[in-house]
Scaffold this motif. Structure first.
Motif, short mmCIF file in Angstrom:
data_model
loop_
_atom_site.label_atom_id
_atom_site.label_comp_id
_atom_site.label_asym_id
_atom_site.label_seq_id
_atom_site.Cartn_x
_atom_site.Cartn_y
_atom_site.Cartn_z
N ASP B 43 0.82 -1.22 0.00
CA ASP B 43 0.00 0.00 0.00
C ASP B 43 0.85 1.27 0.00
N GLY B 44 2.16 1.10 -0.01
CA GLY B 44 3.03 2.28 -0.11
C GLY B 44 3.60 2.73 1.21
N SER B 45 3.09 2.21 2.29
CA SER B 45 3.55 2.67 3.60
C SER B 45 4.81 1.92 4.04
N ASP B 330 -2.01 -0.09 -8.54
CA ASP B 330 -2.56 1.20 -8.11
C ASP B 330 -1.64 1.83 -7.08
N PHE B 331 -0.45 2.23 -7.52
CA PHE B 331 0.48 2.87 -6.58
C PHE B 331 1.02 4.15 -7.18
N ASP B 332 1.04 5.19 -6.37
CA ASP B 332 1.63 6.47 -6.74
C ASP B 332 2.19 7.07 -5.46
N ARG B 335 0.48 9.90 -3.63
CA ARG B 335 -0.74 9.65 -2.86
C ARG B 335 -0.49 8.64 -1.73
N ASP B 336 0.35 7.63 -2.00
CA ASP B 336 0.46 6.49 -1.08
C ASP B 336 1.62 6.59 -0.11
#
Lengths: 167, 466
Positions: B43-45, B330-332, B335-336
């Motif tokens: 999720d990017g975190s 769906d990763f950017d 935003r993430d």
């Protein structure tokens, strides 16, 4: 499609006038071998070679082909093969890994032939001059006729330099 | 610092999909050699870095667990001299002095087409080895390293202000994003807070860079599909953005404008107003091209279904940017893994699943719209105040890392500062994950569609060669 074409017709041309001759470029091209260049007439076929650039110079060389600069109206044409080229337009700090291919491209060109070094890297290696992976500019491998510095040189400056070659 | 078991466990978590590979690199000094592995959650975190001492010049390969790491480990071996034990493909990558053999492809009627390192157009150098059956590509292998400049070595021992100029020349088309990623890593190491106005101006620059690249590449994709009309208009649109960038920040590509602590050039109100006024008309001209793109059957025939990247492969390789987002990822980072000013200006992030040339073009279209909106919002809410915070003159050893979303995808920067200079740094281009994806996506396509597919990926050469 029709609407786009129709509007383009009505809006008129986007292409800008030729850049004026300036003293900066005049100095760059003052030392050129005019006799050899004259044999090539009013047009030059240019083969661009990236000898390790960051791709910034490539972006501005590509921009020369856009409708605002329209390189080809001056008789300047980017060609695919060095065998068709009068001018090798070399960017980058001449990496070790590109030096052999760059030399081969130059050797494939018919005489008379000219080398234009582009950008601060092409001039002397630029910010990469001290790297053991770079030989340090176009002149480290090829005889350079003209240098167009800049990081990267804007299209207008590239255009002035290349038009200067035509005399 | 982890032990070998911890390192292997990290590799296994990548294979299991629990973590996403960000980068693997090596550093060395008098205390010995170390390998570093940066990962994040899907999720990017939780961007995290672990390190392992490379005893006797070896370490356990991450690529044996997670194939997406193989290219980076091949480069690591050439650059550092360390050996990745168990690396499935130990052939050299950056070092062109060593013997190299392309992967075999055997079968009746196959032949090979060598292309490069100098290509027909004005693009970066690299070698493509196609194995084809008739017109159909059976295998593509890309061999890079031609633009190797030793950039990371030059950074060692230089001041952050000098090193950021090198970072901005890793890949010139992403000079803003690279300078931003590197500066944020330095700021993280030295715990420097950037003034709000500087963050906003960085955002404006990064979105201008995205607009210029997406517009130019959208035209070039259409050109490679035999439709130069769109390219002619898109080239003029790109030029408009570059001239605005020049007027606003004093350089067409905005090189050397982002520096550790802030930005080097303020935005004059008159230039900001001109950019703000230009945007709606610019977007209107672009929308006309989008309409043309969608309505031209001969163009759609070339782009739909060509160069399809399967979403599962995009996930396993960790593809970011428009390549990943066109194939279900769906990763950017904006935003993430948000960083100022995106904490206040969140971008709309498009996502598609078709994974073909058309999907990659349509992601770019959607991102152009989103970037134009973001620039408008940022200019309307531009904070007043300073544009650069001072870095401490010196300090102890400190490590910092950061992600920044460039037009091509997320760029990772890691830096270790020692006193007033950079001890070592690493910069990971999004293209490390795009080249293997291109090799996979091109299989079964015809040779004549390679330029089109390649342009739709537009992976960087210099960005990986370093």
């Amino acid at each position: 499609m029709r609407r786009t074409l129709f509007e383009s017709l009505h809006r008129g041309t986007l292409t800008e006038p030729a850049p004026p001759h300036d003293t900066e470029t005049a100095a760059l091209v003052a030392e050129l071998d005019r006799a050899a260049l004259r044999r090539l007439g009013r047009s030059l076929a240019i083969r661009a070679v990236d000898a390790g650039s960051c791709n910034g110079c490539e972006l501005e060389i590509i921009a020369l082909g856009n409708v605002l600069y329209d390189l080809e109206r001056f008789g300047l044409k980017l060609v695919a093969s060095p065998r068709h080229a009068d001018v090798l337009l070399v960017t980058g700090p001449m990496t070790r890994n590109m030096s052999a291919a760059t030399r081969l491209a130059y050797e494939a060109m018919p005489a008379p032939k000219f080398v234009v070094a582009v950008g601060d890297c092409g001039r002397d290696g630029g910010v990469f001059a001290a790297s053991p992976d770079c030989l340090g500019g176009t002149a480290s491998v090829l005889p350079v006729t003209l240098t167009i510095p800049g990081c990267p040189p804007p299209p207008a400056m590239l255009l002035r330099g290349l038009i200067g070659l035509l005399g | 610092m982890v032990d070998a078991a911890g390192w292997r466990a990290a590799g296994a978590s990548l294979a299991a999909g629990a973590r996403v590979l960000v980068a693997v690199w090596a550093t060395g000094d008098d205390a010995g050699s170390r390998v570093h592995l940066a990962t994040r959650r899907p999720d990017g975190s939780d961007l995290a870095v672990i390190a392992l001492r490379a005893e006797d010049g070896t370490y356990p390969s991450i690529g044996q667990y997670h194939p997406g790491a193989i290219l980076m480990e091949r480069a690591l071996q050439d650059a550092s001299g360390l050996r990745a034990e168990g690396l499935p493909d130990p052939r050299p990558w950056l070092d062109h002095e060593r013997d190299f053999a392309f992967l075999p492809a055997e079968g009746e009627g196959l032949h090979r087409i060598p292309v490069g390192p100098i290509h027909a157009g004005t693009i970066e150098p690299g070698h493509f080895r196609f194995t084809v059956n008739g017109e159909t590509i059976v295998r593509l292998e890309a061999r890079l390293g031609y633009t190797r400049k030793g950039t990371l070595g030059l950074m060692q021992g230089s001041a952050p202000d000098a090193a950021v100029r090198l970072a901005g020349r890793v890949s010139g088309d992403s000079t803003v994003a690279y300078a931003w990623a590197f500066s944020r890593a330095v700021e993280a190491a030295r715990e420097v807070a950037v003034p709000p106005r500087a963050s906003a101006l960085r955002g404006v620059m990064a979105e201008l860079e995205r607009l210029a690249n997406h517009a130019g590449d959208f035209g070039a994709i259409c050109n490679d599909a035999g439709f130069p009309l769109i390219n002619a208009h898109a080239g003029a649109l790109r030029e408009t953005i570059l001239r605005q960038a020049d007027a606003c920040f004093g350089h067409r590509l905005m090189m050397d404008r982002i520096v550790p602590g802030g930005v080097a050039a303020d935005l004059a109100p008159v230039a900001a107003a001109s950019l703000r006024a230009e945007l709606p008309a610019w977007l209107g001209r672009f929308e006309r091209l989008v309409e043309l793109y969608g309505k031209t059957a001969s163009l759609q025939d070339r782009v739909v279904g060509a160069g399809r990247l399967a979403p599962d492969l995009a996930r396993r390789l960790g593809c970011g940017g428009y390549v990943g987002r066109a194939a279900g990822q769906d990763f950017d980072a904006r935003r993430d893994a948000p960083y100022p000013p995106y904490d206040r200006h969140a971008p709309a992030v498009p996502s598609l699943s078709a994974g073909d040339v058309d999907a990659r073009a349509r992601i770019r279209i959607a991102e152009i719209r989103a970037s134009a909106a973001l620039i408008g919002d940022m200019l309307d809410a531009l904070p007043e105040g300073g544009i650069r915070a001072a870095l401490p003159e010196s300090g102890g050893e400190a490590f910092g890392c950061a992600l920044a979303e460039g037009f091509r995808g997320d760029i990772f920067a890691a830096v270790r500062l020692c006193g007033p200079v950079v001890a070592d740094a690493f910069l990971r281009d999004p293209s490390w994950f795009l080249w293997p994806a291109l090799e996979a996506a091109i299989e079964g396509n015809i040779v004549a569609d390679f330029p089109l597919c390649n342009k739709s990926f537009n992976a960087a050469y210099s960005g990986c060669d370093l």
